[in-house]
Design an enzyme around this catalytic site. Structure first.
Site, PDB file in Angstrom:
ATOM      1  CD  GLU A   9      -4.530  -8.022   1.814  1.00  0.00           C
ATOM      2  OE1 GLU A   9      -5.387  -7.290   2.336  1.00  0.00           O
ATOM      3  OE2 GLU A   9      -3.311  -7.760   1.832  1.00  0.00           O
ATOM      4  CD  GLU A  69      -2.883  -1.146   2.401  1.00  0.00           C
ATOM      5  OE1 GLU A  69      -2.794  -0.244   3.241  1.00  0.00           O
ATOM      6  OE2 GLU A  69      -3.739  -2.044   2.460  1.00  0.00           O
TER       7      GLU A  69
HETATM    8  C1  XIL Z   1      -5.848  -6.572   8.304  1.00  0.00           C
HETATM    9  C2  XIL Z   1      -6.243  -7.768   9.140  1.00  0.00           C
HETATM   10  O1  XIL Z   1      -7.275  -8.477   8.506  1.00  0.00           O
HETATM   11  C3  XIL Z   1      -6.668  -7.322  10.493  1.00  0.00           C
HETATM   12  O2  XIL Z   1      -6.963  -8.446  11.291  1.00  0.00           O
HETATM   13  C4  XIL Z   1      -5.576  -6.482  11.087  1.00  0.00           C
HETATM   14  O3  XIL Z   1      -5.978  -5.996  12.297  1.00  0.00           O
HETATM   15  C5  XIL Z   1      -5.250  -5.311  10.204  1.00  0.00           C
HETATM   16  O4  XIL Z   1      -4.883  -5.798   8.952  1.00  0.00           O
HETATM   17  N1  XIL Z   1      -4.724  -4.697   3.768  1.00  0.00           N
HETATM   18  C6  XIL Z   1      -3.753  -5.582   4.116  1.00  0.00           C
HETATM   19  C7  XIL Z   1      -3.994  -6.538   5.225  1.00  0.00           C
HETATM   20  O5  XIL Z   1      -2.730  -5.685   3.443  1.00  0.00           O
HETATM   21  O6  XIL Z   1      -2.829  -6.828   5.920  1.00  0.00           O
HETATM   22  C8  XIL Z   1      -5.025  -6.010   6.159  1.00  0.00           C
HETATM   23  O7  XIL Z   1      -5.315  -7.022   7.114  1.00  0.00           O
HETATM   24  C9  XIL Z   1      -6.261  -5.596   5.409  1.00  0.00           C
HETATM   25  C10 XIL Z   1      -5.953  -4.496   4.460  1.00  0.00           C
END
Ligand code: XIL
Length: 462
Positions: A371, A261
């Site tokens: 994701e 990101e």
């Molecule tokens: C999120 C997790 O799902 C949560 O449990 C944690 O508290 C915060 O991070 N983008 C990403 C992930 O790359 O690592 C994130 O995951 C969601 C957004």
């Protein structure tokens, strides 16, 4: 004889010609009906409705379970109806049907109306496809990993979670325990416990392990956020961290998201502590350090990914991501792009996703849908998981799996789902995402029952 044949032939041609001319004129003259939303929807049926067409004598009604009317319900392939509605009975509960009508006058038939979608109430009696995801994905001509985001605490041998994970998934990513703040306790001091447990679980069970993520602005430990040293010293800390983590897991993870990101939603470099302290070249540096550490540890096959979210519908952001990717590619530092895909049942569209992913495909990079989850309640307009949204979500899972499965074999890596059960998802009420309520974004419900989304995933592999 020859003349008679010619005469008959010419006559026949004239007749055919005049018929098709009449048909055309008829189609022009007779208006297509406007279909209205269904009324009286219940568990096993509904009332299909449409508007009156002037001079029509009857209407031809089609009903199908597919939006493109590949097949028809028995009796509903151009069924003649003289009224402006039709009560349809004996249907499956919780199932989506589509209808459309044409107007008819003598032998003239109008064009089709718009298509109406209607979902019957009640519980569907159509069983979900129980095939295991990874079994179907592995049997493809060009297989890919089906991934799951996990937490160390969930990996309890013999639990329902563990059984499903091993049956269905061929890759894991840590949901947060391989990020910087849980691992990096202080400069040069590490807590490997949870991360080691996750990686060992993968290694011991023949499950691929994807490392997520070395550098992410949300997961910076306090000691580094408040770092009192110079920028050069800060940069050295980041270098040390990347080197130590990549070395620690060398040979045990297949890939790392090196930077996560780095681009903001306006298409500029995100104003993170890394940008502030290290300058815009920090992304290249981080990849360079990861590569050097892997090579030094003899892990020359480690795959390095750049990972980001919401690039498909946001073109300035997408362009900026590909600018970074191109720079990394020019230095031979990147192997793949991670597309988070925290999507909704409405967006991004198929075309947007395809265009985005294909940009990385054309650069010869691996694609990780890293994701995936699909929200069904982004506006908080439902308080229970409705059949309508259940089927919308199923279609959207199917769509993205289909898109992924269509990319060339060399570009495939993994399609990872961000959590197993709806009640474990990070989405509901998430303040960062401005998510306003409850949601049901994943493949399993809170009781570990497979959802239609899971069946949609399988259908995407057909
Ligand atoms: C999120 C997790 O799902 C949560 O449990 C944690 O508290 C915060 O991070 N983008 C990403 C992930 O790359 O690592 C994130 O995951 C969601 C957004």
């Amino acid at each position: 004889m020859k003349n008679i044949f010619l005469l008959v032939f010419t006559g026949a041609m004239l007749f055919l010609n005049s018929c098709s001319k009449d048909d055309n004129e008829g189609a022009n003259a007779l208006e297509a009906p406007v279909a209205n939303p269904a009324k009286d929807v219940n568990n096993t049926g509904f009332r299909a409705k449409w508007m009156y067409v002037s001079t029509a004598q009857s209407y031809l009604l089609d009903i199908s379970t597919s939006a493109d009317f590949e097949t028809f319900l028995p009796d509903y392939n151009s069924k003649p109806v003289t009224d402006l509605n039709e009560v349809v009975v004996g249907l499956d509960g919780g199932t989506r049907y589509f209808y459309r009508v044409r107007a008819k006058r003598d032998s003239e038939i109008s064009a089709y109306s718009n298509v109406i979608s209607v979902v019957t109430n009640g519980v569907s009696s159509i069983p979900e496809d129980p095939t295991f995801l990874k079994v179907k994905a592995n049997a493809l001509q060009h297989p890919f990993f089906v991934g799951m985001a996990v937490k160390a605490s969930q990996l309890e041998t013999g639990s329902q979670y563990d059984v499903i994970l091993k049956n269905e998934f061929s890759s894991i990513s840590a949901e947060y325990e391989m990020k910087m703040n849980p691992i990096s306790v202080a400069s040069g001091v590490y807590n490997w416990e949870a991360a080691d447990k996750i990686v060992a679980y993968g290694n011991d069970n023949g499950i691929n392990v994807h490392g997520h993520a070395l550098v992410w602005h949300v997961a910076v430990p306090d000691w580094l956020t408040n770092y009192p040293g110079t920028d050069a010293e800060f940069s050295n800390e980041v270098r040390q961290y990347i080197t130590d983590v990549v070395t620690h897991f060398a040979g045990k993870v297949t890939s790392w998201d090196v930077v996560n990101e780095a681009v903001d939603d306006t298409g500029n470099l995100r104003n993170t502590i890394f940008l502030q302290r290290m300058g815009p070249n920090y992304i290249n540096q981080c990849f360079q350090w990861a590569r050097e550490a892997a090579d030094a540890a003899g892990d020359t096959d480690l795959l390095l990914f750049y990972n980001d979210y919401a690039t498909s519908a946001n073109i300035p952001k997408q362009n900026k991501v590909y600018e970074l990717v191109d720079a990394l590619k020019a230095s031979n530092l990147i192997n793949g792009v991670g597309f988070q895909m925290h999507n909704t049942y409405l967006s991004p569209t198929k075309d947007q996703i395809e265009t985005d992913i294909n940009r990385a495909v054309s650069k010869g990079l691996k694609i990780h849908i890293s994701e995936l989850d699909i929200q069904v309640n982004p506006f908080n307009d439902i308080s229970t998981f409705t059949n309508e949204r259940r089927l919308d979500q199923k279609d959207k899972y199917k769509e993205i799996v289909k898109i992924y499965n269509a990319i060339p074999s060399a570009n495939k890596y993994a399609l990872t789902i961000w959590g197993m059960r709806d009640n474990e998802s990070w989405i509901p009420y998430n303040a960062e995402l401005n998510h306003p309520g409850n949601d049901w974004p994943l493949l399993y419900d809170s009781n570990f029952a497979i959802k239609s989304a899971h069946t949609g995933f399988l259908q995407g592999l057909d």
